[in-house]
Motif scaffolding. Structure first.
Motif, PDB file in Angstrom:
ATOM      1  N   GLU A 134       0.759  -1.246  -0.027  1.00  0.00           N
ATOM      2  CA  GLU A 134       0.019   0.139   0.045  1.00  0.00           C
ATOM      3  C   GLU A 134       0.820   1.318   0.100  1.00  0.00           C
ATOM      4  O   GLU A 134       0.592   2.194  -0.889  1.00  0.00           O
ATOM      5  CB  GLU A 134      -0.885   0.101   1.152  1.00  0.00           C
ATOM      6  N   LEU A 135       1.793   1.239   0.937  1.00  0.00           N
ATOM      7  CA  LEU A 135       2.757   2.588   0.830  1.00  0.00           C
ATOM      8  C   LEU A 135       3.437   2.615  -0.259  1.00  0.00           C
ATOM      9  O   LEU A 135       3.532   3.810  -0.899  1.00  0.00           O
ATOM     10  CB  LEU A 135       3.869   2.407   2.194  1.00  0.00           C
ATOM     11  N   ARG A 136       3.832   1.425  -1.238  1.00  0.00           N
ATOM     12  CA  ARG A 136       4.521   1.628  -2.262  1.00  0.00           C
ATOM     13  C   ARG A 136       3.659   1.617  -3.591  1.00  0.00           C
ATOM     14  O   ARG A 136       4.456   1.880  -4.729  1.00  0.00           O
ATOM     15  CB  ARG A 136       5.747   0.559  -2.525  1.00  0.00           C
ATOM     16  N   GLU A 137       2.438   1.479  -3.370  1.00  0.00           N
ATOM     17  CA  GLU A 137       1.336   1.656  -4.195  1.00  0.00           C
ATOM     18  C   GLU A 137       1.789   0.587  -5.602  1.00  0.00           C
ATOM     19  O   GLU A 137       1.958   0.829  -6.641  1.00  0.00           O
ATOM     20  CB  GLU A 137       1.339   3.075  -5.106  1.00  0.00           C
ATOM     21  N   THR A 138       2.028  -0.751  -4.796  1.00  0.00           N
ATOM     22  CA  THR A 138       2.165  -1.943  -5.789  1.00  0.00           C
ATOM     23  C   THR A 138       1.343  -2.994  -5.267  1.00  0.00           C
ATOM     24  O   THR A 138       0.563  -3.088  -4.555  1.00  0.00           O
ATOM     25  CB  THR A 138       3.735  -2.203  -5.840  1.00  0.00           C
ATOM     26  N   ARG A 139       1.571  -4.107  -5.870  1.00  0.00           N
ATOM     27  CA  ARG A 139       0.708  -5.369  -5.451  1.00  0.00           C
ATOM     28  C   ARG A 139       1.534  -6.031  -4.359  1.00  0.00           C
ATOM     29  O   ARG A 139       2.826  -6.059  -4.532  1.00  0.00           O
ATOM     30  CB  ARG A 139       0.531  -6.185  -6.585  1.00  0.00           C
ATOM     31  N   GLU A 140       0.923  -6.633  -3.334  1.00  0.00           N
ATOM     32  CA  GLU A 140       1.303  -7.328  -2.461  1.00  0.00           C
ATOM     33  C   GLU A 140       2.252  -8.558  -2.928  1.00  0.00           C
ATOM     34  O   GLU A 140       3.359  -8.865  -2.594  1.00  0.00           O
ATOM     35  CB  GLU A 140       0.235  -8.214  -1.543  1.00  0.00           C
ATOM     36  N   LYS A 141       1.836  -9.176  -4.111  1.00  0.00           N
ATOM     37  CA  LYS A 141       2.573  -9.997  -4.771  1.00  0.00           C
ATOM     38  C   LYS A 141       3.942  -9.857  -5.229  1.00  0.00           C
ATOM     39  O   LYS A 141       4.977 -10.391  -5.103  1.00  0.00           O
ATOM     40  CB  LYS A 141       1.853 -10.693  -6.202  1.00  0.00           C
ATOM     41  N   THR A 142       3.837  -8.504  -5.849  1.00  0.00           N
ATOM     42  CA  THR A 142       5.279  -7.855  -6.208  1.00  0.00           C
ATOM     43  C   THR A 142       6.129  -7.744  -4.879  1.00  0.00           C
ATOM     44  O   THR A 142       7.355  -7.974  -5.130  1.00  0.00           O
ATOM     45  CB  THR A 142       5.111  -6.614  -6.732  1.00  0.00           C
ATOM     46  N   VAL A 143       5.633  -7.357  -3.806  1.00  0.00           N
ATOM     47  CA  VAL A 143       6.413  -7.056  -2.477  1.00  0.00           C
ATOM     48  C   VAL A 143       7.035  -8.286  -2.035  1.00  0.00           C
ATOM     49  O   VAL A 143       8.072  -8.603  -1.678  1.00  0.00           O
ATOM     50  CB  VAL A 143       5.522  -6.485  -1.406  1.00  0.00           C
ATOM     51  N   ARG A 144       6.048  -9.551  -2.054  1.00  0.00           N
ATOM     52  CA  ARG A 144       6.636 -10.825  -1.750  1.00  0.00           C
ATOM     53  C   ARG A 144       7.920 -11.430  -2.579  1.00  0.00           C
ATOM     54  O   ARG A 144       8.750 -12.037  -2.213  1.00  0.00           O
ATOM     55  CB  ARG A 144       5.436 -11.834  -1.885  1.00  0.00           C
ATOM     56  N   GLN A 145       7.552 -10.944  -3.914  1.00  0.00           N
ATOM     57  CA  GLN A 145       8.649 -11.387  -4.839  1.00  0.00           C
ATOM     58  C   GLN A 145       9.966 -10.711  -4.592  1.00  0.00           C
ATOM     59  O   GLN A 145      10.920 -11.415  -4.808  1.00  0.00           O
ATOM     60  CB  GLN A 145       8.235 -11.308  -6.248  1.00  0.00           C
ATOM     61  N   GLN A 146       9.727  -9.390  -4.265  1.00  0.00           N
ATOM     62  CA  GLN A 146      11.084  -8.498  -4.023  1.00  0.00           C
ATOM     63  C   GLN A 146      11.519  -9.186  -2.603  1.00  0.00           C
ATOM     64  O   GLN A 146      12.917  -9.266  -2.494  1.00  0.00           O
ATOM     65  CB  GLN A 146      10.788  -7.298  -3.839  1.00  0.00           C
ATOM     66  N   ALA A 147      10.968  -9.528  -1.815  1.00  0.00           N
ATOM     67  CA  ALA A 147      11.376 -10.060  -0.408  1.00  0.00           C
ATOM     68  C   ALA A 147      12.010 -11.485  -0.946  1.00  0.00           C
ATOM     69  O   ALA A 147      13.120 -11.759  -0.264  1.00  0.00           O
ATOM     70  CB  ALA A 147      10.279 -10.203   0.568  1.00  0.00           C
ATOM     71  N   SER A 148      11.566 -12.484  -1.591  1.00  0.00           N
ATOM     72  CA  SER A 148      12.199 -13.536  -1.781  1.00  0.00           C
ATOM     73  C   SER A 148      13.385 -13.291  -2.631  1.00  0.00           C
ATOM     74  O   SER A 148      14.370 -13.870  -2.171  1.00  0.00           O
ATOM     75  CB  SER A 148      11.127 -14.346  -2.693  1.00  0.00           C
ATOM     76  N   SER A 149      13.447 -12.321  -3.358  1.00  0.00           N
ATOM     77  CA  SER A 149      14.651 -11.935  -4.021  1.00  0.00           C
ATOM     78  C   SER A 149      15.883 -11.791  -3.210  1.00  0.00           C
ATOM     79  O   SER A 149      16.972 -11.694  -3.246  1.00  0.00           O
ATOM     80  CB  SER A 149      14.419 -10.890  -5.365  1.00  0.00           C
ATOM     81  N   VAL A 150      15.480 -10.632  -2.344  1.00  0.00           N
ATOM     82  CA  VAL A 150      16.426 -10.292  -1.218  1.00  0.00           C
ATOM     83  C   VAL A 150      16.904 -11.491  -0.313  1.00  0.00           C
ATOM     84  O   VAL A 150      17.931 -11.597   0.082  1.00  0.00           O
ATOM     85  CB  VAL A 150      15.495  -9.141  -0.232  1.00  0.00           C
ATOM     86  N   TYR A 151      15.818 -12.229   0.302  1.00  0.00           N
ATOM     87  CA  TYR A 151      16.326 -13.426   0.983  1.00  0.00           C
ATOM     88  C   TYR A 151      17.288 -14.252   0.223  1.00  0.00           C
ATOM     89  O   TYR A 151      18.214 -14.791   1.020  1.00  0.00           O
ATOM     90  CB  TYR A 151      15.104 -14.302   1.252  1.00  0.00           C
ATOM     91  N   ARG A 152      17.123 -14.426  -1.111  1.00  0.00           N
ATOM     92  CA  ARG A 152      17.950 -15.259  -1.651  1.00  0.00           C
ATOM     93  C   ARG A 152      19.302 -14.509  -1.924  1.00  0.00           C
ATOM     94  O   ARG A 152      20.465 -15.175  -1.756  1.00  0.00           O
ATOM     95  CB  ARG A 152      17.528 -15.432  -3.273  1.00  0.00           C
ATOM     96  N   LYS A 153      19.212 -13.304  -2.369  1.00  0.00           N
ATOM     97  CA  LYS A 153      20.673 -12.641  -2.484  1.00  0.00           C
ATOM     98  C   LYS A 153      21.483 -12.584  -0.951  1.00  0.00           C
ATOM     99  O   LYS A 153      22.496 -12.611  -1.028  1.00  0.00           O
ATOM    100  CB  LYS A 153      20.431 -11.292  -2.704  1.00  0.00           C
ATOM    101  N   ALA A 154      20.665 -12.426   0.032  1.00  0.00           N
ATOM    102  CA  ALA A 154      21.095 -12.262   1.252  1.00  0.00           C
ATOM    103  C   ALA A 154      21.586 -13.682   1.985  1.00  0.00           C
ATOM    104  O   ALA A 154      22.374 -13.730   2.967  1.00  0.00           O
ATOM    105  CB  ALA A 154      20.215 -11.584   2.266  1.00  0.00           C
ATOM    106  N   GLY A 155      20.923 -14.809   1.541  1.00  0.00           N
ATOM    107  CA  GLY A 155      21.347 -16.097   1.759  1.00  0.00           C
ATOM    108  C   GLY A 155      20.720 -16.477   3.273  1.00  0.00           C
ATOM    109  O   GLY A 155      21.227 -17.021   4.219  1.00  0.00           O
ATOM    110  N   VAL A 156      19.446 -15.826   3.247  1.00  0.00           N
ATOM    111  CA  VAL A 156      18.654 -15.984   4.505  1.00  0.00           C
ATOM    112  C   VAL A 156      17.292 -16.734   4.027  1.00  0.00           C
ATOM    113  O   VAL A 156      17.010 -16.703   2.788  1.00  0.00           O
ATOM    114  CB  VAL A 156      18.332 -14.910   5.345  1.00  0.00           C
ATOM    115  N   ALA A 157      16.609 -17.139   5.053  1.00  0.00           N
ATOM    116  CA  ALA A 157      15.373 -18.106   4.564  1.00  0.00           C
ATOM    117  C   ALA A 157      14.064 -17.140   4.775  1.00  0.00           C
ATOM    118  O   ALA A 157      12.973 -17.403   4.348  1.00  0.00           O
ATOM    119  CB  ALA A 157      15.170 -19.414   5.299  1.00  0.00           C
ATOM    120  N   SER A 158      14.272 -15.947   5.423  1.00  0.00           N
ATOM    121  CA  SER A 158      12.981 -15.404   6.246  1.00  0.00           C
ATOM    122  C   SER A 158      13.182 -14.090   6.570  1.00  0.00           C
ATOM    123  O   SER A 158      14.310 -13.505   6.732  1.00  0.00           O
ATOM    124  CB  SER A 158      12.372 -16.415   7.232  1.00  0.00           C
TER     125      SER A 158
END
Length: 179
Positions: A134-158
């Motif tokens: 809501e704050l970024r004016e995008t879809r929740e699915k997009t935020v989840r995908q970006q978070a997953s990408s961050v977790y992968r790049k950071a080598g963390v699971a959650s």
């Protein structure tokens, strides 16, 4: 901003326009048929479409206003938090800027995009995926995908592991003096 069903503003606007067109056409048909001498009973289908579209427009309007209020509340909370940070003493502000610089170095090492960095900051602040969307004016699915990408790049699971990565060293107990 997204609505309760996760639809983008584009689809909400298309839906609202469609219902508004049906509302106007039904109103025009009722008026013209009534002027031609027809009874309301013979115009039941037009009256039904008119009433149904009026109800849908009313519900849509209430939900739209509720979402704007919720977004405004989130923005106010964020502004208050920023205001509290600005009121900190100069040493705290210096430490906060130093820690932000350390975070930025890590973001660069992980090669996070600007959007991914925004998501990380908001995740660390404790916002939900929906609130971030809501704050970024995008879809929740997009935020989840970006978070997953961050977790992968950071080598963390959650989210918890990501937060621990940034705060673990700060929370270690201070060294004790040996007698």
């Amino acid at each position: 901003m997204i609505d309760a069903t996760g639809q983008s503003p584009h689809w909400r606007a298309v839906f609202a326009a469609f219902v508004l067109i049906i509302f106007c056409i039904s109103a025009f048909e009722i008026i013209s048929e009534f002027a031609a001498g027809e009874t309301l009973g013979s115009m039941a289908d037009d009256v039904f479409r008119f009433v149904l579209s009026l109800i849908v427009l009313t519900v849509f309007s209430f939900e739209y206003r509720a979402q704007h209020r919720a977004l405004g509340n989130l923005q106010n909370q964020l502004d208050k938090a920023r205001g509290r940070l600005a009121q900190l003493d100069p040493r705290s502000q210096y430490l906060a800027s130093q820690y932000r610089a350390v975070m930025q170095k890590q973001f660069d090492a992980w090669r996070l995009t600007g959007s991914e960095q925004e998501v990380v900051i908001m995740l660390l602040k404790g916002l939900s995926f929906r609130e971030i969307a809501e704050l970024r004016e995008t879809r929740e699915k997009t935020v989840r995908q970006q978070a997953s990408s961050v977790y992968r790049k950071a080598g963390v699971a959650s989210r918890n592991e990501l937060a621990a990565w940034f705060f673990e060293d700060m929370l270690d107990p201070p060294p004790t003096d040996s007698p």
